[in-house]
Enzyme design. Structure first.
Site, PDB file in Angstrom:
ATOM      1  N   ASP A  53       0.866  -1.170   0.000  1.00 17.85           N
ATOM      2  CA  ASP A  53       0.000   0.000   0.000  1.00 17.85           C
ATOM      3  C   ASP A  53       0.919   1.241   0.000  1.00 17.85           C
ATOM      4  O   ASP A  53       2.127   1.118   0.248  1.00 17.85           O
ATOM      5  CB  ASP A  53      -0.842  -0.081   1.287  1.00 17.85           C
ATOM      6  CG  ASP A  53      -1.604   1.187   1.579  1.00 17.85           C
ATOM      7  OD1 ASP A  53      -2.322   1.644   0.683  1.00 17.85           O
ATOM      8  OD2 ASP A  53      -1.475   1.721   2.699  1.00 17.85           O
ATOM      9  N   ASP A  76      -0.362   5.019   1.055  1.00 13.26           N
ATOM     10  CA  ASP A  76      -0.692   5.981   2.107  1.00 13.26           C
ATOM     11  C   ASP A  76      -0.566   5.360   3.497  1.00 13.26           C
ATOM     12  O   ASP A  76      -1.224   4.355   3.795  1.00 13.26           O
ATOM     13  CB  ASP A  76      -2.129   6.496   1.934  1.00 13.26           C
ATOM     14  CG  ASP A  76      -2.255   7.458   0.763  1.00 13.26           C
ATOM     15  OD1 ASP A  76      -1.416   8.363   0.651  1.00 13.26           O
ATOM     16  OD2 ASP A  76      -3.194   7.288  -0.039  1.00 13.26           O
TER      17      ASP A  76
HETATM   18  P1  TMP Z   1      -5.248   3.322   1.239  1.00 13.53           P
HETATM   19  O1  TMP Z   1      -4.207   3.656   2.288  1.00 13.53           O
HETATM   20  O2  TMP Z   1      -5.937   2.024   1.523  1.00 13.53           O
HETATM   21  O3  TMP Z   1      -4.681   3.385  -0.138  1.00 13.53           O
HETATM   22  O4  TMP Z   1      -6.420   4.396   1.386  1.00 13.53           O
HETATM   23  C1  TMP Z   1      -6.307   5.743   1.106  1.00 13.53           C
HETATM   24  C2  TMP Z   1      -6.632   6.633   2.272  1.00 13.53           C
HETATM   25  O5  TMP Z   1      -7.015   7.911   1.731  1.00 13.53           O
HETATM   26  C3  TMP Z   1      -7.770   6.214   3.176  1.00 13.53           C
HETATM   27  O6  TMP Z   1      -7.319   6.087   4.525  1.00 13.53           O
HETATM   28  C4  TMP Z   1      -8.755   7.386   3.150  1.00 13.53           C
HETATM   29  C5  TMP Z   1      -7.954   8.529   2.600  1.00 13.53           C
HETATM   30  N1  TMP Z   1      -8.702   9.553   1.859  1.00 13.53           N
HETATM   31  C6  TMP Z   1      -8.463  10.897   2.169  1.00 13.53           C
HETATM   32  O7  TMP Z   1      -7.645  11.205   3.052  1.00 13.53           O
HETATM   33  N2  TMP Z   1      -9.161  11.868   1.492  1.00 13.53           N
HETATM   34  C7  TMP Z   1     -10.074  11.568   0.503  1.00 13.53           C
HETATM   35  O8  TMP Z   1     -10.672  12.475  -0.104  1.00 13.53           O
HETATM   36  C8  TMP Z   1     -10.313  10.174   0.204  1.00 13.53           C
HETATM   37  C9  TMP Z   1     -11.314   9.799  -0.854  1.00 13.53           C
HETATM   38  C10 TMP Z   1      -9.592   9.207   0.904  1.00 13.53           C
END
Ligand code: TMP
Length: 307
Positions: free
Chosen positions: A49, A51
């Protein structure tokens, strides 16, 4: 007789000495490590992943850092406070739902879809250009709003040097990841394969659409990798998988792997360590759980033994 440890056993002993490491079944993980070490670098692939897994969650003053979507929140606040407020309101509403211990994943999914679709709609309505997006990433990076976990550049460099494929499976915004890595590492390493939400630009370089299917936190599964079969087929001989994630949804990111013999799942637990209920779920979903760990120490230790 002297107790002779194999390399898997030695490594697990070293890992268990680290205070951040929690392992539910050390014997099984030790066997998996042994088989990965014996398999060597040519049988290995990494699925990670981005983020809060490759990037850090907390800054040096304890502040919450940005996700790749958060780069838009950060910059919108500056140039269009009304839009900034809209992004902020979305996060305030949906972030607690993403991590709520009281809702099941299937109950959370409609909320996540609403969050992602609304957020992407705001980005499309704003008609940001490619150039602006690059500037946004640059500003967030210079303001340290987005940072790599300590040791990530060395980890990525080692993967590139040893030609180990890295699948970056992100529910964030892929273009932001590409621009950020390009700035941080001066290029996007060729061994990286990105599966993410991609912004598409029109001929005037204005953002016009997002790739489909939409990828949100809880749909990193076969439904969103239907166009990836050729890629996974190409690396099908790499039957050993090291998976890195930070949310429970990430623990299933190996769904595209064609032939897997051994998978070791490492989960960065960024939550409250007093929340034993959530921690239990992490220990079920991940072979190795790392508590409040800002570094790549553990994945790097494993990689060093394999290469
Ligand atoms: P991931 O870590 O599973 O790839 O998920 C992405 C993260 O992004 C999740 O924790 C939610 C966050 N997010 C935001 O911070 N702002 C947003 O506008 C959106 C749609 C998601």
């Amino acid at each position: 007789r002297f107790l002779e440890l194999n390399s898997g056993e030695s490594l697990i002993r070293a890992l268990l000495k680290l205070p951040q490491v929690c392992i539910r079944n050390p014997t099984s993980v030790s066997q998996k490590l042994e088989s990965m070490i014996n398999g060597g670098k040519n049988t290995l692939q990494i699925i990670s992943d981005f983020d809060y897994t490759l990037s850090k969650i907390t800054g040096s003053n304890g502040e919450r850092l940005s996700t790749t979507h958060g780069v838009f929140d950060d910059n919108a606040k500056r140039i269009d406070p009304e839009l900034g407020k809209k992004f902020e309101d979305l996060r305030a509403k949906f972030y607690p739902i993403e991590f709520s211990p009281n809702l099941s994943i299937s109950e959370k999914i409609p909320f996540m879809e609403e969050w992602w679709r609304t957020s992407h709609e705001y980005i499309l309505q704003s008609k940001f250009t490619k150039q602006q997006v690059r500037q946004f990433v640059d500003t967030s990076r210079k303001q340290n709003r987005i940072q790599l976990r300590d040791g990530v550049p060395a980890f990525l460099l080692a993967l590139e040097c040893h030609r180990i494929p890295l699948v970056l499976f992100s529910a964030g915004i892929g273009n932001v990841i590409e621009i950020y890595l390009d700035m941080e590492l001066h290029k996007v390493p060729k061994n990286i394969h990105l599966i993410s939400n991609m912004m598409r630009f029109d001929q005037q370089d204005v953002v016009a659409s997002f790739s489909e299917p939409l990828i949100h936190t809880f749909c990193k599964n076969s439904s969103v990798i239907r166009d990836e079969h050729d890629f996974f087929h190409h690396i099908a001989n790499r039957t050993h998988v090291l998976l890195l994630g930070d949310s429970l949804g990430d623990s299933h990111m190996d769904v595209g792997v064609e032939r897997s013999e051994t998978t070791i799942k490492i989960g960065f637990y960024n939550g409250n360590t007093q929340d034993t209920n959530l921690l239990e779920h992490y220990l079920e979903g991940y072979d190795i759980v790392l508590l409040q760990d800002d570094t790549m120490t553990v994945p790097q230790m494993i990689l060093d033994e394999i290469v």
